[in-house]
Design a protein around this motif. Structure first.
Motif, PDB file in Angstrom:
ATOM      1  N   VAL A  55       0.825  -1.212   0.000  1.00 41.62           N
ATOM      2  CA  VAL A  55       0.000   0.000   0.000  1.00 41.62           C
ATOM      3  C   VAL A  55       0.855   1.256   0.000  1.00 41.62           C
ATOM      4  O   VAL A  55       0.545   2.247  -0.674  1.00 41.62           O
ATOM      5  N   ARG A  56       1.942   1.248   0.746  1.00 39.17           N
ATOM      6  CA  ARG A  56       2.810   2.424   0.803  1.00 39.17           C
ATOM      7  C   ARG A  56       3.432   2.715  -0.554  1.00 39.17           C
ATOM      8  O   ARG A  56       3.576   3.869  -0.950  1.00 39.17           O
ATOM      9  N   ILE A 113       2.074   2.009  -3.468  1.00 36.90           N
ATOM     10  CA  ILE A 113       1.015   2.569  -4.310  1.00 36.90           C
ATOM     11  C   ILE A 113       0.816   4.042  -4.001  1.00 36.90           C
ATOM     12  O   ILE A 113       0.690   4.874  -4.909  1.00 36.90           O
ATOM     13  N   GLU A 114       0.782   4.391  -2.727  1.00 35.44           N
ATOM     14  CA  GLU A 114       0.594   5.787  -2.350  1.00 35.44           C
ATOM     15  C   GLU A 114       1.765   6.637  -2.833  1.00 35.44           C
ATOM     16  O   GLU A 114       1.574   7.762  -3.326  1.00 35.44           O
ATOM     17  N   LYS A 115       2.968   6.109  -2.708  1.00 40.99           N
ATOM     18  CA  LYS A 115       4.152   6.847  -3.169  1.00 40.99           C
ATOM     19  C   LYS A 115       4.095   7.094  -4.660  1.00 40.99           C
ATOM     20  O   LYS A 115       4.517   8.148  -5.147  1.00 40.99           O
ATOM     21  N   ARG A 125       1.751   7.874  -6.522  1.00 43.64           N
ATOM     22  CA  ARG A 125       0.909   9.011  -6.890  1.00 43.64           C
ATOM     23  C   ARG A 125       1.682  10.324  -6.949  1.00 43.64           C
ATOM     24  O   ARG A 125       1.201  11.302  -7.528  1.00 43.64           O
ATOM     25  N   GLN A 136      -6.070  -4.579  -3.566  1.00 42.12           N
ATOM     26  CA  GLN A 136      -5.478  -3.254  -3.382  1.00 42.12           C
ATOM     27  C   GLN A 136      -5.304  -2.535  -4.714  1.00 42.12           C
ATOM     28  O   GLN A 136      -5.441  -1.303  -4.774  1.00 42.12           O
ATOM     29  N   ALA A 160      -7.017   0.985  -5.601  1.00 36.07           N
ATOM     30  CA  ALA A 160      -6.200   2.116  -6.028  1.00 36.07           C
ATOM     31  C   ALA A 160      -6.726   2.714  -7.330  1.00 36.07           C
ATOM     32  O   ALA A 160      -6.768   3.942  -7.494  1.00 36.07           O
ATOM     33  N   GLU A 182      -9.895   4.586  -6.527  1.00 33.82           N
ATOM     34  CA  GLU A 182      -9.642   5.820  -5.785  1.00 33.82           C
ATOM     35  C   GLU A 182      -9.020   6.893  -6.678  1.00 33.82           C
ATOM     36  O   GLU A 182      -9.294   8.078  -6.526  1.00 33.82           O
ATOM     37  N   GLY A 189      -6.267   9.492  -8.238  1.00 31.69           N
ATOM     38  CA  GLY A 189      -5.255  10.352  -7.643  1.00 31.69           C
ATOM     39  C   GLY A 189      -3.890  10.243  -8.274  1.00 31.69           C
ATOM     40  O   GLY A 189      -2.900  10.746  -7.729  1.00 31.69           O
TER      41      GLY A 189
END
Length: 281
Positions: A15-16, A18-20, A22, A48, A52, A55, A57
């Protein structure tokens, strides 16, 4: 035209990561369900990745999901889940025949574009048949898979990748024949950015549109190499302006700054300017 200078694989099980993704300066984010994910995390990664995509972004970045192979125990479920959220594209591993494209298109419906990883000997040999199915299946990009291809060939590429160059040439030519994009395979080196840059320059010289990457540190050299330089942009503008001059109307070849240029050079100049505009945008 969408720039695809840098296409970064990110494990969808993380998850981290994926967030990075963005906030990274890559042109393409590839959420990976295949090689970067262990068997016990396949279902988690799928969930996940779907979350993603839903969501969003990711901004201007093209969002791609690499599914597991259709011949694996996870492939069918991957495509069924991806079809519900519609990323920009689905990357199919180990495409060795056009039938794989047809099966994937049937599973995805009229949804995302298909990207095909070419990483088997059969895939290289049957590339003409694979790209012949591009229009009917929505195939938009060929991606070289050098590690699996080298393993199957039992070759030792080295820094110059010499044993793979015939396959590289075949891949790029077939992509151009079908009017689709071609992305170079990953460089396994992370800490030596000079090596990464050199491999990017080799890929550019052989005709690739960009490079797939395995680490954020590789983004900057890929973006730099696959972006038109200021000199290239200036020369392209000069060529286009010369052919747009009414005095040269209807001429197939003209003299520009002491060089003979033809309509093919004008077309390539327009492409250079389109890439530069897309990168700037």
């Amino acid at each position: 035209m969408r720039p695809r200078r840098s296409a970064l694989y990110m494990p969808a099980s993380n998850v981290r990561a994926i967030e990075k993704a963005r906030g990274l300066d890559c042109d393409v984010v590839i959420l990976d369900l295949e090689d970067a994910v262990s068997p016990d995390q396949k279902e988690l990664a799928r969930e996940q990745a779907v979350a993603a995509v839903r969501e969003g972004g990711f901004g201007r970045r093209e969002l791609v999901v690499r599914a597991n192979g259709l011949d694996s125990e996870w492939g069918a479920a991957d495509l069924a889940a991806i079809a519900k959220v519609r990323p920009d594209a689905v990357l199919l591993p180990k495409v060795s025949s056009p039938e794989t494209l047809r099966e994937a298109r049937a599973a995805l419906g009229n949804g995302p574009a298909l990207w095909a990883m070419i990483e088997t000997c059969r895939g290289i040999v049957d590339l003409p048949a694979i790209v012949d199915a591009a229009a009917a299946t929505g195939l938009a990009v060929l991606v070289l898979g050098p590690n699996d291809l080298a393993k199957e060939m039992r070759c030792r590429p080295g820094e110059d990748r010499a044993p793979l160059l015939p396959a590289i040439s075949q891949l790029v030519m077939c992509a151009r024949m079908a009017g689709i994009a071609a992305l170079d395979g990953v460089c396994n080196t992370i800490d030596d950015l000079a090596r990464v840059e050199a491999e990017c320059r080799q890929g550019l010289a052989w005709g690739f549109d960009g490079k797939t990457l395995i680490h954020p540190a590789q983004i900057a050299p890929a973006n730099a190499v696959f972006s038109p330089s200021e000199e290239e942009v200036a020369w392209a503008r000069t060529i286009v302006a010369a052919f747009d001059d009414p005095a040269n109307a209807g001429r197939g070849a003209i003299r520009v700054s002491g060089k003979m240029v033809e309509l093919l050079h004008r077309d390539e100049a327009r492409r250079t300017l389109a890439i530069a505009a897309a990168v700037a945008g």
